[in-house]
Enzyme design. Structure first.
Site, PDB file in Angstrom:
ATOM      1  CB  CYS A  15      31.656  37.495  39.706  1.00 25.28           C
ATOM      2  SG  CYS A  15      32.357  38.618  40.914  1.00 25.28           S
ATOM      3  CG  ASN A  52      31.774  43.156  40.899  1.00 28.90           C
ATOM      4  OD1 ASN A  52      30.778  42.445  41.003  1.00 28.90           O
ATOM      5  ND2 ASN A  52      32.979  42.679  40.658  1.00 28.90           N
ATOM      6  CG  HIS A 104      30.347  39.890  36.565  1.00 26.80           C
ATOM      7  ND1 HIS A 104      29.530  40.269  37.613  1.00 26.80           N
ATOM      8  CD2 HIS A 104      31.625  39.940  37.041  1.00 26.80           C
ATOM      9  CE1 HIS A 104      30.288  40.530  38.661  1.00 26.80           C
ATOM     10  NE2 HIS A 104      31.558  40.344  38.343  1.00 26.80           N
TER      11      HIS A 104
HETATM   12  O1  UT7 Z   1      34.271  40.462  39.623  1.00 25.36           O
HETATM   13  C1  UT7 Z   1      35.182  39.517  40.063  1.00 25.36           C
HETATM   14  C2  UT7 Z   1      36.403  39.507  39.248  1.00 25.36           C
HETATM   15  N1  UT7 Z   1      37.158  40.718  39.438  1.00 25.36           N
HETATM   16  C3  UT7 Z   1      37.510  41.448  38.379  1.00 25.36           C
HETATM   17  O2  UT7 Z   1      37.126  41.164  37.273  1.00 25.36           O
HETATM   18  C4  UT7 Z   1      38.441  42.610  38.631  1.00 25.36           C
HETATM   19  C5  UT7 Z   1      39.537  42.641  37.595  1.00 25.36           C
HETATM   20  N2  UT7 Z   1      40.496  43.689  37.837  1.00 25.36           N
HETATM   21  C6  UT7 Z   1      40.224  45.001  37.626  1.00 25.36           C
HETATM   22  O3  UT7 Z   1      39.108  45.355  37.280  1.00 25.36           O
HETATM   23  C7  UT7 Z   1      41.342  46.004  37.773  1.00 25.36           C
HETATM   24  O4  UT7 Z   1      42.562  45.321  37.856  1.00 25.36           O
HETATM   25  C8  UT7 Z   1      41.182  46.934  39.006  1.00 25.36           C
HETATM   26  C9  UT7 Z   1      40.012  47.847  38.799  1.00 25.36           C
HETATM   27  C10 UT7 Z   1      40.968  46.098  40.263  1.00 25.36           C
HETATM   28  C11 UT7 Z   1      42.433  47.794  39.176  1.00 25.36           C
HETATM   29  O5  UT7 Z   1      42.704  48.501  37.980  1.00 25.36           O
HETATM   30  P1  UT7 Z   1      44.140  48.431  37.290  1.00 25.36           P
HETATM   31  O6  UT7 Z   1      44.068  49.264  36.110  1.00 25.36           O
HETATM   32  O7  UT7 Z   1      44.499  46.988  37.091  1.00 25.36           O
HETATM   33  O8  UT7 Z   1      45.050  49.121  38.364  1.00 25.36           O
HETATM   34  P2  UT7 Z   1      46.300  48.541  39.143  1.00 25.36           P
HETATM   35  O9  UT7 Z   1      45.887  47.667  40.254  1.00 25.36           O
HETATM   36  O10 UT7 Z   1      47.293  48.001  38.160  1.00 25.36           O
HETATM   37  O11 UT7 Z   1      46.922  49.863  39.735  1.00 25.36           O
HETATM   38  C12 UT7 Z   1      47.498  50.884  38.879  1.00 25.36           C
HETATM   39  C13 UT7 Z   1      47.918  52.069  39.738  1.00 25.36           C
HETATM   40  C14 UT7 Z   1      48.749  51.673  40.958  1.00 25.36           C
HETATM   41  O12 UT7 Z   1      49.668  52.720  41.207  1.00 25.36           O
HETATM   42  P3  UT7 Z   1      51.189  52.574  40.762  1.00 25.36           P
HETATM   43  O13 UT7 Z   1      51.718  51.363  41.458  1.00 25.36           O
HETATM   44  O14 UT7 Z   1      51.158  52.431  39.267  1.00 25.36           O
HETATM   45  O15 UT7 Z   1      51.795  53.865  41.235  1.00 25.36           O
HETATM   46  C15 UT7 Z   1      47.743  51.648  42.080  1.00 25.36           C
HETATM   47  O16 UT7 Z   1      48.319  51.919  43.337  1.00 25.36           O
HETATM   48  O17 UT7 Z   1      46.713  52.677  40.254  1.00 25.36           O
HETATM   49  C16 UT7 Z   1      46.822  52.776  41.680  1.00 25.36           C
HETATM   50  N3  UT7 Z   1      45.478  52.641  42.234  1.00 25.36           N
HETATM   51  C17 UT7 Z   1      44.675  53.695  42.404  1.00 25.36           C
HETATM   52  N4  UT7 Z   1      44.836  55.006  42.182  1.00 25.36           N
HETATM   53  C18 UT7 Z   1      43.793  55.805  42.468  1.00 25.36           C
HETATM   54  C19 UT7 Z   1      44.847  51.513  42.623  1.00 25.36           C
HETATM   55  N5  UT7 Z   1      43.621  51.814  43.055  1.00 25.36           N
HETATM   56  C20 UT7 Z   1      43.479  53.163  42.941  1.00 25.36           C
HETATM   57  C21 UT7 Z   1      42.437  54.050  43.218  1.00 25.36           C
HETATM   58  N6  UT7 Z   1      42.644  55.366  42.970  1.00 25.36           N
HETATM   59  N7  UT7 Z   1      41.265  53.659  43.715  1.00 25.36           N
END
Ligand code: UT7
Length: 332
Positions: A116, A286, A256
Site C-alpha cells: 500500500c 482500498n 492511503h
Molecule cells: O492497506 C493495507 C493495510 N491494511 C489496513 O490498514 C487494514 C487495517 N485494519 C482495518 O482496517 C480493520 O481492522 C478491518 C476493517 C480489517 C476490520 O475492522 P475491525 O473493526 O478491526 O473489526 P474486527 O476484525 O476486530 O472484527 C470485529 C467483529 C468480529 O466479530 P466478533 O468476533 O466481535 O463477534 C468480526 O467477526 O466484526 C466482525 N466482522 C464483520 N461483521 C460484519 C468482521 N468483518 C465483518 C463484516 N461484516 N464484513
C-alpha cells in the site's frame, strides 16, 4: 549544474466499470452496509470483471489517459515504474508490458512492491532519477487487480479492496516545486500480520495451497490497524516538522485509503481539518498502490500551484512513508 526537483505535471487514471456495492456484497457474505460504513467507510468498489483484463490492462489505460491529458508522446518517456502487488506474472515485470502496450519505445521500466506504500516508494525513486538529470520524463503508475487476491466468501477481507490504476508524470524543474522530501520505512516484523501465504518461491502453487486458500490475502485486521494508525500519523507529523511546517501550512493531506478511521486518526494527529483531507475510500475502497494517485486524480481540479501536499501511506511489509509535494500547476 543547478539543483533539479521532480515535479508532477499531470495525473491520469483508469477505473473498471463494474461497481460492487455493499448491498450486493451483503448477499455474498454475512455483512451489512452499516457495518462496512461504520468500521471501514466504504460504500462501493470497482471490480475488473473481464477475466482477460488485469493489472497490465488497467495500468496501460491509466498511462494512455495521462499521456493524452498532458499532450505527451509515448516516445518522450524515459522511465516507467509500476507499483503493484498484483502483477500479471511473476516475470517478466508488468511495467515492461505496460510500457510496451502504451508505446513507450524509449523507456526502461521496472516493478516496485511496497504494497500500500508502493506509490510513495516508486514516486521517491523516480524523483531521484529526475534529480540526477539522467531522466527527463518519468511515469509512476499504481495499478492493482486486488479482486484477484480476495476471497469473496470471507467477510473480513471482501469488503475492503477494489481494482484501479492511476499514474503521474514527473519532469525536472529548477524551481522549488515538486517532490521536495520523503521519509520511507520498512519493518519485516509486520509480515506475520499481512501477507499472501503461497505462490512465491517458498511455497509454489500446489493443489493443497489452493485447497487451503493460501493464494488469497491473509490479514489480521486489528493488529494491522493498530500499527497503521500510529505509524502513518507519526511519519506524517515527522515530515511536516522536518520541513518546518505546521498544519496551517498544509493545503492537502493525501492519505492511503485503507480505512476511514485510520485516515481520521492521521488527520487528527496532524491537526488537519477534514476539508483538507483527500478522501475517496467510499467510492473505490482500498486499491493498494493506486489509492494515492487516484486521490490526486479525483481532486486535481481543486489543486493550485504552490499547494503543500503531504502524501502518507501504510501497508504490508510493514512498509510506510510520507512524501512532501509542492504542487506545480493549477488543476482544471
Ligand atoms: O492497506 C493495507 C493495510 N491494511 C489496513 O490498514 C487494514 C487495517 N485494519 C482495518 O482496517 C480493520 O481492522 C478491518 C476493517 C480489517 C476490520 O475492522 P475491525 O473493526 O478491526 O473489526 P474486527 O476484525 O476486530 O472484527 C470485529 C467483529 C468480529 O466479530 P466478533 O468476533 O466481535 O463477534 C468480526 O467477526 O466484526 C466482525 N466482522 C464483520 N461483521 C460484519 C468482521 N468483518 C465483518 C463484516 N461484516 N464484513
Amino acid at each position: 549544474m543547478e539543483k533539479l526537483n521532480a515535479v508532477i505535471t499531470g495525473v491520469g487514471k483508469y477505473l473498471p466499470d463494474y461497481i460492487l456495492t455493499n448491498d450486493e456484497l451483503s448477499k455474498m457474505v454475512d455483512t451489512s452496509d452499516e457495518w462496512i460504513m461504520t468500521r471501514i467507510g466504504i460504500k462501493e468498489r470497482r471490480i475488473m470483471k473481464d477475466p482477460n483484463k488485469s493489472t497490465v490492462f488497467m495500468g496501460t489505460q491509466a498511462v494512455k489517459n495521462l499521456l493524452e491529458k498532458t499532450n505527451t508522446k509515448p516516445e518522450e518517456i524515459d522511465l516507467l515504474i509500476l507499483a503493484s502487488v498484483t502483477p500479471d506474472y511473476i516475470f517478466p515485470a508488468s511495467s515492461n508490458l505496460i510500457a510496451y502496450e502504451a508505446g513507450l519505445v524509449n523507456s526502461f521500466s521496472f516493478d516496485s512492491n511496497a504494497a500500500c506504500s508502493g506509490f510513495l516508494f516508486a514516486l521517491t525513486t523516480a524523483s531521484k532519477y529526475i534529480q540526477t538529470g539522467s531522466v527527463k520524463k518519468a511515469i509512476v503508475v499504481g495499478a492493482e487487480k486486488m479482486s484477484s487476491l480476495v476471497d469473496y466468501t470471507d467477510r473480513s477481507i471482501s469488503p475492503i479492496f477494489g481494482d484501479a490504476a492511476a499514474a503521474v508524470l514527473l519532469e525536472p524543474t529548477t524551481e522549488n516545486y515538486g517532490v521536495l522530501d520523503s521519509i520511507l520505512r520498512n519493518d519485516g516484523y509486520g509480515f506475520k500480520h499481512l501477507h499472501q501465504k503461497a505462490g512465491g518461491s517458498l511455497k509454489p502453487p500446489t493443489h493443497q495451497s489452493i485447497d487451503n486458500k493460501e493464494h488469497f490475502i491473509y490479514q489480521e485486521g486489528q493488529a494491522v490497524f493498530k500499527f497503521a494508525v500510529t505509524r502513518m500519523a507519526d511519519i506524517s507529523v515527522e515530515i511536516m516538522k522536518k520541513n518546518g511546517m505546521t498544519s496551517k501550512d498544509i493545503t492537502w493531506l493525501v492519505p492511503h485509503q485503507a480505512n476511514i478511521r485510520i485516515i481520521e486518526a492521521t488527520a487528527k494527529r496532524m491537526d488537519i481539518e477534514r476539508e483538507k483531507v483527500m478522501i475517496n475510500i467510499e467510492k473505490y475502497g482500498n486499491t493498494t498502490a493506486a489509492t494515492i494517485p487516484l486521490c490526486l486524480s479525483d481532486y486535481e481540479s481543486y489543486l493550485r500551484k504552490g499547494n503543500n501536499l503531504i502524501l502518507s501511506a501504510f501497508g504490508a511489509g510493514f512498509s510506510w512513508g510520507s512524501v512532501y509535494v509542492k504542487w506545480a500547476y493549477d488543476g482544471k
